[in-house]
Design a protein around this motif. Structure first.
Motif, PDB file in Angstrom:
ATOM      1  N   CYS A 236      -4.142  -0.651   0.175  1.00 26.50           N
ATOM      2  CA  CYS A 236      -4.650  -1.743   1.003  1.00 26.50           C
ATOM      3  C   CYS A 236      -6.161  -1.623   1.113  1.00 26.50           C
ATOM      4  O   CYS A 236      -6.743  -0.603   0.752  1.00 26.50           O
ATOM      5  CB  CYS A 236      -4.005  -1.725   2.387  1.00 26.50           C
ATOM      6  SG  CYS A 236      -4.525  -0.376   3.432  1.00 26.50           S
TER       7      CYS A 236
ATOM      8  N   ARG B 141       1.759  -2.786   4.823  1.00 27.57           N
ATOM      9  CA  ARG B 141       0.632  -3.650   4.456  1.00 27.57           C
ATOM     10  C   ARG B 141       0.748  -4.112   3.011  1.00 27.57           C
ATOM     11  O   ARG B 141       0.830  -3.299   2.102  1.00 27.57           O
ATOM     12  CB  ARG B 141      -0.694  -2.885   4.601  1.00 27.57           C
ATOM     13  CG  ARG B 141      -0.974  -2.501   6.022  1.00 27.57           C
ATOM     14  CD  ARG B 141      -2.368  -1.942   6.138  1.00 27.57           C
ATOM     15  NE  ARG B 141      -2.520  -1.241   7.404  1.00 27.57           N
ATOM     16  CZ  ARG B 141      -3.538  -0.431   7.672  1.00 27.57           C
ATOM     17  NH1 ARG B 141      -4.472  -0.233   6.763  1.00 27.57           N
ATOM     18  NH2 ARG B 141      -3.612   0.160   8.835  1.00 27.57           N
TER      19      ARG B 141
ATOM     20  N   CYS C 177       0.842  -1.200   0.000  1.00 27.28           N
ATOM     21  CA  CYS C 177       0.000   0.000   0.000  1.00 27.28           C
ATOM     22  C   CYS C 177       0.880   1.254   0.000  1.00 27.28           C
ATOM     23  O   CYS C 177       1.820   1.353   0.794  1.00 27.28           O
ATOM     24  CB  CYS C 177      -0.901   0.005   1.225  1.00 27.28           C
ATOM     25  SG  CYS C 177      -1.851   1.527   1.417  1.00 27.28           S
TER      26      CYS C 177
ATOM     27  N   CYS D 174      -7.702   1.413   2.809  1.00 30.86           N
ATOM     28  CA  CYS D 174      -7.612   2.693   2.105  1.00 30.86           C
ATOM     29  C   CYS D 174      -8.534   2.716   0.888  1.00 30.86           C
ATOM     30  O   CYS D 174      -8.948   3.783   0.446  1.00 30.86           O
ATOM     31  CB  CYS D 174      -6.191   2.940   1.609  1.00 30.86           C
ATOM     32  SG  CYS D 174      -5.005   3.203   2.926  1.00 30.86           S
TER      33      CYS D 174
ATOM     34  N   ARG E 131       0.190   4.100   1.041  1.00 33.94           N
ATOM     35  CA  ARG E 131      -0.010   4.911   2.237  1.00 33.94           C
ATOM     36  C   ARG E 131       0.389   4.155   3.500  1.00 33.94           C
ATOM     37  O   ARG E 131       0.555   4.748   4.555  1.00 33.94           O
ATOM     38  CB  ARG E 131      -1.468   5.363   2.326  1.00 33.94           C
ATOM     39  CG  ARG E 131      -1.913   6.084   1.049  1.00 33.94           C
ATOM     40  CD  ARG E 131      -3.389   6.372   1.051  1.00 33.94           C
ATOM     41  NE  ARG E 131      -3.676   7.522   1.877  1.00 33.94           N
ATOM     42  CZ  ARG E 131      -4.608   7.542   2.819  1.00 33.94           C
ATOM     43  NH1 ARG E 131      -5.306   6.460   3.058  1.00 33.94           N
ATOM     44  NH2 ARG E 131      -4.815   8.620   3.522  1.00 33.94           N
ATOM     45  N   HIS E 132       0.496   2.837   3.391  1.00 36.11           N
ATOM     46  CA  HIS E 132       0.891   2.006   4.534  1.00 36.11           C
ATOM     47  C   HIS E 132       1.969   1.028   4.079  1.00 36.11           C
ATOM     48  O   HIS E 132       1.639  -0.068   3.630  1.00 36.11           O
ATOM     49  CB  HIS E 132      -0.294   1.211   5.075  1.00 36.11           C
ATOM     50  CG  HIS E 132      -1.422   2.060   5.567  1.00 36.11           C
ATOM     51  ND1 HIS E 132      -2.538   2.315   4.808  1.00 36.11           N
ATOM     52  CD2 HIS E 132      -1.586   2.715   6.740  1.00 36.11           C
ATOM     53  CE1 HIS E 132      -3.351   3.102   5.503  1.00 36.11           C
ATOM     54  NE2 HIS E 132      -2.800   3.362   6.667  1.00 36.11           N
TER      55      HIS E 132
HETATM   56 ZN   LIG Z   1      -3.368   1.631   3.153  1.00 39.12          ZN
END
Ligand SMILES: [Zn+2]
Ligand SMILES: [Zn+2]
Length: 295
Positions: free
Chosen positions: A151, A137, A131, A154, A133-134
């Motif tokens: 992910c 993950r 992901c 999101c 943003r993560h």
């Molecule tokens: Zn995410």
């Protein structure tokens, strides 16, 4: 029974590879996907048991594997470890034999296999995505707009695919095209009409049996009218907070004329509560209609 179907076989390989990299959550997702389609796949139950943490779930998964294949050494050993019992010597021997056989078997280069299989519907390499943003993950989803991996927490599901929060926000900004002045115009148009309607509701239309039959129709029509005329005054543009603003004006439109009744209630004249029943229904029905028109 052992999985034979090539697609599920490939999913199993993928899950095992994720597990061997310590990507337990990704492995769990794939094992569960396999079990959805093949609930009797003991290899998937065993794999699942090894990547989940909850002891009860772990025990149940080992149990399922052993029901399907009673002398599966890895499942017997796993259950023994879970119970804090020693692993039976014959099981240990079987495990060692399995490990030796595996070491001798020709190993496909896993990443290469994954990347050279761009089959439609499932890409074995997909779970290697992370992901944006993560970074911790792994995922198989991509935003349909910017193609970045996202992910599941999101991703927003849309009719055409998953979209990431940034692209979602952009799409909304394109949808909401109002100008700052529109908010002022909306107040100037909707407040006077709301005050007039509220005044009439509070002072004239708040009693009588016929009124209670008609109020739903009247309220819907009035709310709809307020919404439509306001929308026309701002050139049909949409604003994120415009529907809420018009609803607020309608609440003010009732609250101001009803102030004397509200004071009477506060000083103990509870008869006023009944007088506010009609205006209350008007607000509920009318504001919903106006909100709908403003969207
Ligand atoms: Zn995410
Ligand atoms: Zn995006």
């Amino acid at each position: 029974m052992a999985i034979k179907e090539p697609r599920l076989r490939s999913l199993l390989t993928q899950a095992e590879r994720n597990a061997s990299y310590g990507k337990n959550a990704a492995a769990e997702t794939i094992y569960r996907q396999i079990l959805d389609e093949a609930p009797n796949a003991e290899e998937a139950w065993l794999g699942l048991a090894e990547v989940i943490n909850d002891p009860a779930e772990k025990r149940a998964a080992y149990g399922r594997a052993l029901e399907l294949e009673p002398d599966m050494p890895a499942a017997i050993a796993g259950l023994a470890v879970l119970d804090g019992r020693p692993i039976p010597p014959e099981v240990e021997v079987a495990l060692a034999a399995e490990a030796a056989a595996e070491a001798e078997a020709p190993r496909p280069a896993p990443l290469l296999v994954a990347e050279s299989e761009p089959e439609e519907g499932h890409e074995p390499a997909a779970y290697e995505l992370v992901c944006y943003r993560h970074p911790d993950r792994s995922t198989s989803l991509r935003c349909y707009n910017c193609d970045r991996p996202i992910c599941i927490s999101c991703a927003n599901k849309t009719p055409v695919g998953y979209i990431c929060p940034e692209c979602q926000r952009e799409a909304e900004d394109a949808f909401f095209n109002s100008k700052p002045l529109d908010y002022l115009i909306a107040v100037l148009v909707s407040l006077p009409i709301s005050l007039l309607a509220g005044y009439l509701m509070v002072n004239f239309f708040s009693r009588g049996f016929l009124f209670f039959i008609l109020i739903f129709f009247i309220s819907g029509a009035v709310g709809s009218f307020i919404g439509r005329i306001t929308k026309r005054a701002i050139g049909g543009r949409r604003g994120r907070y415009l529907p809420g603003l018009v609803v607020a004006m309608m609440i003010l439109g009732v609250a101001i004329p009803a102030l004397p009744i509200l004071f009477a209630i506060l000083t103990g004249n509870l008869g006023g509560v009944l007088a506010l029943l009609g205006p209350g229904i008007y607000l509920f029905v009318g504001a919903s209609a106006a909100y709908w028109q403003m969207r």
